[in-house]
Motif scaffolding. Structure first.
Motif, PDB file in Angstrom:
ATOM      1  N   THR A   1       1.069  -1.117   0.037  1.00  0.00           N
ATOM      2  CA  THR A   1      -0.151  -0.098  -0.055  1.00  0.00           C
ATOM      3  C   THR A   1       1.094   1.603   0.201  1.00  0.00           C
ATOM      4  O   THR A   1       2.430   1.167   0.134  1.00  0.00           O
ATOM      5  N   GLU A   2       0.049   2.076   0.040  1.00  0.00           N
ATOM      6  CA  GLU A   2       1.499   3.821   0.198  1.00  0.00           C
ATOM      7  C   GLU A   2       1.751   3.417   1.207  1.00  0.00           C
ATOM      8  O   GLU A   2       3.148   4.337   1.220  1.00  0.00           O
ATOM      9  N   PHE A   3       1.617   3.456   2.584  1.00  0.00           N
ATOM     10  CA  PHE A   3       2.685   2.907   3.892  1.00  0.00           C
ATOM     11  C   PHE A   3       2.807   1.812   3.944  1.00  0.00           C
ATOM     12  O   PHE A   3       3.804   1.968   5.420  1.00  0.00           O
ATOM     13  N   SER A   4       2.585   0.990   3.398  1.00  0.00           N
ATOM     14  CA  SER A   4       2.887  -0.634   4.312  1.00  0.00           C
ATOM     15  C   SER A   4       3.445  -1.660   2.795  1.00  0.00           C
ATOM     16  O   SER A   4       2.859  -1.345   1.909  1.00  0.00           O
ATOM     17  N   ILE A   5       3.975  -2.981   3.030  1.00  0.00           N
ATOM     18  CA  ILE A   5       4.145  -4.004   2.980  1.00  0.00           C
ATOM     19  C   ILE A   5       3.566  -5.145   3.091  1.00  0.00           C
ATOM     20  O   ILE A   5       3.616  -5.755   4.837  1.00  0.00           O
ATOM     21  N   ILE A   6       2.585  -5.537   2.564  1.00  0.00           N
ATOM     22  CA  ILE A   6       2.098  -6.577   3.335  1.00  0.00           C
ATOM     23  C   ILE A   6       1.910  -8.204   2.247  1.00  0.00           C
ATOM     24  O   ILE A   6       2.357  -8.285   1.449  1.00  0.00           O
ATOM     25  N   PRO A   7       3.127  -8.962   3.536  1.00  0.00           N
ATOM     26  CA  PRO A   7       3.373  -9.788   3.048  1.00  0.00           C
ATOM     27  C   PRO A   7       2.764 -11.427   2.992  1.00  0.00           C
ATOM     28  O   PRO A   7       2.480 -12.595   3.571  1.00  0.00           O
TER      29      PRO A   7
END
Length: 306
Positions: A62-68
């Protein structure tokens, strides 16, 4: 006779066991042990990062995080966009034109050093002279073209003074021409070195035999020198194509951010913190380069040169 038997059997009678012969490690085991340090280094600093890039390429961001979370979204977007194909096509164009220019220049320079100069001292001196520009940073050498090719640069002013043009040429800078010129300047030495190394190994008696049998200079070049130089040409080709396809800073500076290649796609994604998308593009680029190298290796066996 009795004394001799007594001296021979004395150690056994005293309870001392005869020394066991030392077992020598097989050559294969010794070879693996010698290669173990380098293998560990390659696993830690080459294989492991590549595996991590492949894993991250299947994540989402996303704009603020990485989702594994496992997903094909990055690859679907990559192959579903027409921009990707245009950028890859531009990358191949840069690689192909740069390869042709560096091969022509590199082969000519290597041929002159190997066959036109008899003194080994002069050969070494002129070869070192070719490496002088590479004593500085790539970025410095690349940026040095900007004042030379600019609208009011040395090239345009010289052409105007000579009366060859009436107004400055706009395409000299911030264009495909300037990008390819910088690539050729940066990577020609990577073509010169392997070709020169291969030419120095050619037995000069083969060339003399070709001349003795009536071959002309062009025939000797085509039928003797070029076939024997193929391994060096292939090594230089692999170097140049790999470097050009992975480069991004040259395209950015020399095109004025008006052109793009795959390296710039990756750089843009990283600057936007879109690491999964950048990783997916990097994986596709890596596979593309490996396929190209695999095709090249089908034509020439470079193991003899290595």
């Amino acid at each position: 006779m009795t004394d001799t038997l007594t001296e021979t059997t004395a150690p056994a009678a005293a309870g001392t066991a005869p020394p066991k012969p030392r077992r020598r490690l097989s050559d294969n085991v010794v070879g693996w042990l010698e290669a173990l340090p380098l293998t560990l280094i390659l696993l830690c600093f080459l294989v492991a990062p590549i595996i991590m890039i492949v894993i991250v390429s299947f994540w989402t961001a996303t704009e603020f995080s990485i989702i594994p979370a496992f997903t094909f979204e990055n690859y679907q977007y990559l192959f579903g966009s027409s921009v990707t194909y245009r950028v890859f096509l531009a990358t191949f164009k840069y690689a192909l034109i740069t390869w042709a220019c560096t091969l022509a220049i590199g082969f000519t320079v290597a041929y002159y050093l190997a066959f036109c100069i008899r003194s080994q001292t002069v050969q070494i001196a002129m070869f070192l002279l070719c490496t002088i520009p590479f004593w500085t940073s790539n970025i410095i050498r690349m940026i040095s073209w900007i004042p030379f090719l600019g609208r009011n640069g040395i090239a345009n002013q010289t052409l105007i003074d000579l009366g060859l043009i009436d107004q400055p040429l706009e395409w000299l800078l911030y264009s495909d021409f300037s990008v390819i010129l910088a690539f050729v300047h940066l990577y020609t030495l990577f073509m010169v070195v392997p070709i020169f190394n291969t030419m120095m190994r050619i037995d000069k008696s083969l060339i003399e035999a070709a001349y003795d049998n009536g071959a002309s200079g062009i025939q000797t070049l085509i039928h003797v020198i070029i076939p024997l130089t193929k391994p060096g040409i292939m090594i230089g080709t692999i170097f140049v194509i790999t470097l050009v396809m992975g480069d991004f800073i040259t395209v950015r500076f020399m095109s004025g951010s008006q052109k793009a290649n795959v390296g710039r796609l990756i750089s843009n994604d990283i600057s936007l913190l879109q690491y999964p998308s950048a990783a997916a593009t990097a994986v596709v680029l890596l596979l593309t380069v490996l396929i190209v190298i695999g095709i090249l290796l089908r034509f020439v066996n470079i193991r003899k040169e290595l």
